[in-house]
Design an enzyme around this catalytic site. Sequence first.
Site, PDB file in Angstrom:
ATOM      1  N   ALA A   1       3.145   1.678   2.909  1.00  0.00           N
ATOM      2  CA  ALA A   1       4.345   0.841   2.814  1.00  0.00           C
ATOM      3  C   ALA A   1       5.389   1.500   1.919  1.00  0.00           C
ATOM      4  O   ALA A   1       6.583   1.493   2.221  1.00  0.00           O
ATOM      5  CB  ALA A   1       3.984  -0.538   2.257  1.00  0.00           C
TER       6      ALA A   1
ATOM      7  N   CYS B   1       0.829  -1.203   0.000  1.00  0.00           N
ATOM      8  CA  CYS B   1       0.000   0.000   0.000  1.00  0.00           C
ATOM      9  C   CYS B   1       0.868   1.259   0.000  1.00  0.00           C
ATOM     10  O   CYS B   1       2.082   1.198   0.153  1.00  0.00           O
ATOM     11  CB  CYS B   1      -0.908  -0.002   1.221  1.00  0.00           C
ATOM     12  SG  CYS B   1       0.017   0.133   2.773  1.00  0.00           S
TER      13      CYS B   1
ATOM     14  N   HIS C   1       5.774   6.106  -2.743  1.00  0.00           N
ATOM     15  CA  HIS C   1       7.095   6.594  -3.153  1.00  0.00           C
ATOM     16  C   HIS C   1       6.978   8.052  -3.586  1.00  0.00           C
ATOM     17  O   HIS C   1       7.767   8.904  -3.192  1.00  0.00           O
ATOM     18  CB  HIS C   1       7.618   5.817  -4.373  1.00  0.00           C
ATOM     19  CG  HIS C   1       7.765   4.346  -4.182  1.00  0.00           C
ATOM     20  ND1 HIS C   1       7.629   3.450  -5.205  1.00  0.00           N
ATOM     21  CD2 HIS C   1       8.059   3.601  -3.073  1.00  0.00           C
ATOM     22  CE1 HIS C   1       7.824   2.222  -4.763  1.00  0.00           C
ATOM     23  NE2 HIS C   1       8.082   2.290  -3.466  1.00  0.00           N
TER      24      HIS C   1
ATOM     25  N   ARG D   1      12.061  -5.398   6.057  1.00  0.00           N
ATOM     26  CA  ARG D   1      12.649  -5.120   4.739  1.00  0.00           C
ATOM     27  C   ARG D   1      14.163  -5.291   4.737  1.00  0.00           C
ATOM     28  O   ARG D   1      14.783  -5.359   3.704  1.00  0.00           O
ATOM     29  CB  ARG D   1      12.261  -3.705   4.310  1.00  0.00           C
ATOM     30  CG  ARG D   1      12.708  -3.317   2.910  1.00  0.00           C
ATOM     31  CD  ARG D   1      11.923  -2.125   2.460  1.00  0.00           C
ATOM     32  NE  ARG D   1      12.383  -1.532   1.222  1.00  0.00           N
ATOM     33  CZ  ARG D   1      13.037  -0.378   1.152  1.00  0.00           C
ATOM     34  NH1 ARG D   1      13.341   0.302   2.252  1.00  0.00           N
ATOM     35  NH2 ARG D   1      13.379   0.121  -0.007  1.00  0.00           N
TER      36      ARG D   1
END
Length: 537
Positions: free
Chosen positions: A58, A55, A187, A89
């Site tokens: 994230a 999502c 992002h 991660r």
Amino acid sequence: MAITQEQLAAILEKYPSKVAKNRKKHILIKDESQEAQVIEANTRTVPGIMTNRGCAFAGCKGVVVGPLKDMIHIVHGPVGCAYYTWGTRRNKAKSEDPRKNFINYCVTTDMQESDIVFGGEKKLTKVIDEVVETFHPNAISISATCPVGLIGDDINAVAREAEKRHGIPVLAFNCEGYKGVSQSAGHHIANNNLLEKVIGAGEQEEAPAKYAINILGEYNIGGDGWEIKRILEEIGYHIVTVMTGDGSYEELRNAHVAELNLVQCHRSINYIAEMLEVKYGTPWLKVNFIGIQGMIDSLRNMATYFDDAVLTQKTEAVIARELARIEPIMEQYKKICDGKTAFCFVGGSRGHHYQGLFAELGIDTVLAGYEFAHRDDYEGRQIIPDIKPDADSKNIPELHVEPDAERFRLKMSSERLEELKKVIPLSFYAGMNIEMADGKVIVDDINQYETDELIKLMKPDIFASGIKDKYVVQKMGIPAKQLHSYDYSGPYAGFNGAVNFARDVSMGFASPTWNYIVPPWKNQPLLTGTVTEEGVA
Ligand code: CFM
């Protein structure tokens, strides 16, 4: 092995017709005789389909902002959003000042029902105050999760007040999970805020050393960034900042002084790369530090950009030394890997980046794809003007950037820049598709059903993907290598990374484990039923 259009059609046929029509646009069989093959990407997943996507939260907190080590990253939301993005991660960080490395902490407002009903702003304010008192971070980030947007908490106002109270930057990210169609939206949201509020906030006017570069889109997963740094620093580059693996708020503030920006992951950070070029006149170079040839090409392209005899000589010396050291080691692994095939399906850049490394081991990537990349990551940036914005992509604000009145400067004459663009990928990314040979399959946003069917059909020897599909694939008797977190291994970038990768993949093939696995279809019928007088029941 390749598949035919008929075989692909047979897979799609099982869908309801509307879904089949949709998914057909996301799957290509590479056909070199066609000039351009269009693939649909960055659109909504059909509801109900199991995919690997994440999502917006994230993509913002988990991917771009979270690795900045000297900041405390507050997850404003329920504890689950914080817990499941904590440490998984494997973006590593170390700091000269251990009091300024908060990478292993997980901080959240832990919203409860009463916060949803009465609002969570007060709680957020309190958490900020506690964080400042306990940790004294250089800056703070607040990442919004879904409920924050739904109840309308004004995290920007809370951040502004906190900045005044504490005298440190508090960055608010409106990256509610539901924004956009995947983590890609996050992002973009992160890029915008970092460019607007952090980059350029530093006092430096000039780079403190020659050959100053930034590395963009490198997140130090499993220590990748450290291996890249080892090589670049030995050659003589000065790394101003890494965005954002093992990066820091302090360094990021002065990113404007670099002479060149390197872009490793185009998908997650191309917005900053582009905006830095407009604002400060810094060109960006697409690099790929994964794979031996990828590493060598990237180093040579960098040397071409700086056009300095000493730097070029050092580049070649390091390449020659590293090759002499690792080639004999790679040879032994090639014997195990040669002739095998792979599926390579990762987020938004590794589906492309790892194909070269696989090829160096003699492994042919027969299927590749991305979870959430955009068309330009497949087809190349030249198609960007053809991408039609839709309601989801319009939801993410585009920052309007202008040349900085004081700090913009051309790094070289525009004539020389144009000349360079003919020989090295400056401010350009050619995408994945062009490097894939005829008959190779390219899938965007693959799902569980397609994964199962394509594995049965193409029988890859290894499946490179993520945690969500790893175990299902292994139960089918096929080694699966996580190319997000690298399982528990890494680094895989650079020269040492190539050796680590070769070792891990070879272990996957050589393991006797596979002889003990009996896939369910080997000892159970796929269908059971009884034949009665009326027919089949
Ligand atoms: Fe870039 Fe990444 Fe990737 Fe990515 Fe990611 Fe990742 Fe990835 Mo997982 S930033 S697009 S959002 S290279 S977390 S380090 S491995 S999906 S291919």
